[in-house]
Write a protein that holds these residues in place. Structure first.
Motif, PDB file in Angstrom:
ATOM      1  N   VAL A   1      -7.871  -2.082  -2.781  1.00  0.00           N
ATOM      2  CA  VAL A   1      -8.657  -1.984  -4.009  1.00  0.00           C
ATOM      3  C   VAL A   1      -9.031  -3.377  -4.498  1.00  0.00           C
ATOM      4  O   VAL A   1     -10.179  -3.621  -4.905  1.00  0.00           O
ATOM      5  CB  VAL A   1      -7.876  -1.218  -5.095  1.00  0.00           C
TER       6      VAL A   1
ATOM      7  N   ALA B   1      -3.233   3.138  -4.288  1.00  0.00           N
ATOM      8  CA  ALA B   1      -4.534   3.538  -4.841  1.00  0.00           C
ATOM      9  C   ALA B   1      -4.786   3.040  -6.256  1.00  0.00           C
ATOM     10  O   ALA B   1      -5.759   3.444  -6.892  1.00  0.00           O
ATOM     11  CB  ALA B   1      -4.723   5.054  -4.774  1.00  0.00           C
TER      12      ALA B   1
ATOM     13  N   TRP C   1      -9.927   5.823  -3.913  1.00  0.00           N
ATOM     14  CA  TRP C   1      -9.251   4.786  -4.680  1.00  0.00           C
ATOM     15  C   TRP C   1      -9.378   5.020  -6.182  1.00  0.00           C
ATOM     16  O   TRP C   1     -10.415   5.457  -6.662  1.00  0.00           O
ATOM     17  CB  TRP C   1      -9.829   3.416  -4.327  1.00  0.00           C
TER      18      TRP C   1
ATOM     19  N   ASP D   1      -3.300  -2.208  -5.528  1.00  0.00           N
ATOM     20  CA  ASP D   1      -3.313  -1.962  -4.090  1.00  0.00           C
ATOM     21  C   ASP D   1      -4.221  -2.994  -3.413  1.00  0.00           C
ATOM     22  O   ASP D   1      -5.365  -3.183  -3.836  1.00  0.00           O
ATOM     23  CB  ASP D   1      -3.828  -0.540  -3.819  1.00  0.00           C
TER      24      ASP D   1
ATOM     25  N   HIS E   1       0.812  -1.215   0.000  1.00  0.00           N
ATOM     26  CA  HIS E   1       0.000   0.000   0.000  1.00  0.00           C
ATOM     27  C   HIS E   1       0.848   1.268   0.000  1.00  0.00           C
ATOM     28  O   HIS E   1       0.482   2.263  -0.635  1.00  0.00           O
ATOM     29  CB  HIS E   1      -0.931  -0.025   1.212  1.00  0.00           C
TER      30      HIS E   1
END
Length: 373
Positions: free
Chosen positions: A146, A139, A246, A143, A132
């Protein structure tokens, strides 16, 4: 200073430290009344968590007058402590800024993840610290948060209304709980002898309750499983949905200190205090509405979702190795007061506004079947 936080100056000066905690937003040049060490922070958090478990267990077992109210109070304390242990203690430990001692940080990281029947500290580190916080991953579709959202149907190009409806579906989706809880238990049973031993002892204590405690099965389910397992999953989902915008495109003009800025805002809990000069009837209605929203929306959000230093998560990403994590609200404001803080800080007031903002961003991203799967 935010106009929302400034409106709280209507309250007496001696209450301002409370409003800073409750909202997550400090006043300009405000100083903290209490500066926790890592040890005192740990002690308070464990007392809250274990006290909540004890209160809920006693309420369900003894069934005294108003035991249902005590049970709910215990849930709040348990969840507050549980999420703080993961999102602050374990989080700072994996950044190696918790106690200043690497071995001690790892010990407490393992301890709090065991108590929460959470994935191992090493797995948490790999997801958060190793992925991350990498510029090339943050993002993006790579990630881990996500990918988690994709897995449960939060997909680019869905409308905001569709994403909100998806949220409600996931709240009651058996697969959501089966996958996440199964992963947590499996992680604890397959990693390290000492880790397995600690988990078996902790789980064994709770699983033994039906054999010796009055209403033991109910205690196990209502005092432990519900808040530590199920409620924590709901809290984690709400946090993850509003943590970042995100899939926000990166800005190549930002250096490694500020690359998270486009996708990261502070998340504060509160609403503007009613203005002065309202007529009596309108003032009474405005204050009643404000109080209800504080007690039943903003305060629960602060206690059970946006806990610890999470309101100022944007400051954490600018200064991931800061030693001021116990006073993050004041540290962020101090950075602003300095006048030399780089790109402007941004903020969102209200947990659901943060989530809605993320949904707006995701709805504007074209869906790529190869990436989303």
């Amino acid at each position: 200073m935010s106009d929302v936080r400034a409106s709280y100056l209507r309250f007496p000066g001696w209450t301002q430290p409370f409003w800073t905690w409750a909202t997550g937003r400090a006043l300009p040049h405000q100083k903290p009344l209490i500066r926790h060490t890592w040890a005192s922070y740990t002690a308070v958090t464990l007392v809250v968590f274990l006290g909540g478990l004890a209160l809920s267990a006693a309420a369900v077992s003894a069934r005294f007058d108003l035991w249902g109210l005590a049970l709910v109070a215990g849930w709040v304390l348990t969840l507050q402590g549980a999420r703080t242990m993961i999102l602050v203690i374990a989080h700072q430990a994996l950044h190696r800024k918790y106690s200043g001692n690497r071995a001690r940080d790892r010990f407490f990281g393992e301890l709090v993840t065991v108590l929460n029947v959470y994935n191992t500290f090493q797995e948490f580190k790999e997801e958060h610290f190793d992925n991350h916080h990498r510029r090339s991953v943050f993002a993006t579709v790579e990630d881990p948060p996500v990918q988690f959202l994709f897995r449960f149907g939060f997909l680019p190009s869905m409308t905001r209304n569709q994403l909100w409806r998806r949220t409600l579906v996931v709240f009651v989706l058996p697969r959501f709980y089966a996958v996440t809880i199964g992963g947590r238990v499996r992680s604890n049973l397959t990693t390290g002898t000492w880790r397995r031993a600690g988990f078996v002892l902790w789980a064994g204590l709770w699983l033994s309750l039906p054999f010796w405690l009055p209403h033991g099965t109910s205690v196990l389910l209502l005092a432990f499983v519900l808040p530590v397992i199920f409620f924590s999953q709901l809290s984690a989902l709400l946090d993850r949905l509003g943590e970042h915008a995100w899939l926000t495109p990166s800005d190549p003009g930002y250096d490694n200190r500020f690359y998270t800025v486009p996708a990261t805002s502070a998340r504060y809990c509160g609403a503007p205090v009613p203005e002065r000069g309202l007529r009596l009837g309108r003032a009474a209605a405005a204050w009643a509405g404000w109080l209800l929203s504080f007690l039943f929306y903003h305060l629960p959000s602060r206690l059970m979702v946006i806990v610890g230093d999470l309101p100022n998560h944007d400051y954490h990403h600018r200064y991931p190795t800061t030693a001021s994590w116990t006073t993050a609200a004041y540290a962020r404001q101090r950075d602003i007061d300095s006048g030399d803080y780089g790109p402007p800080y941004t903020e969102v007031w209200g947990m659901f506004r943060a989530v809605d903002g993320m949904f707006r961003t995701m709805s504007e991203v074209p869906r790529d079947g190869d990436l989303v799967g």
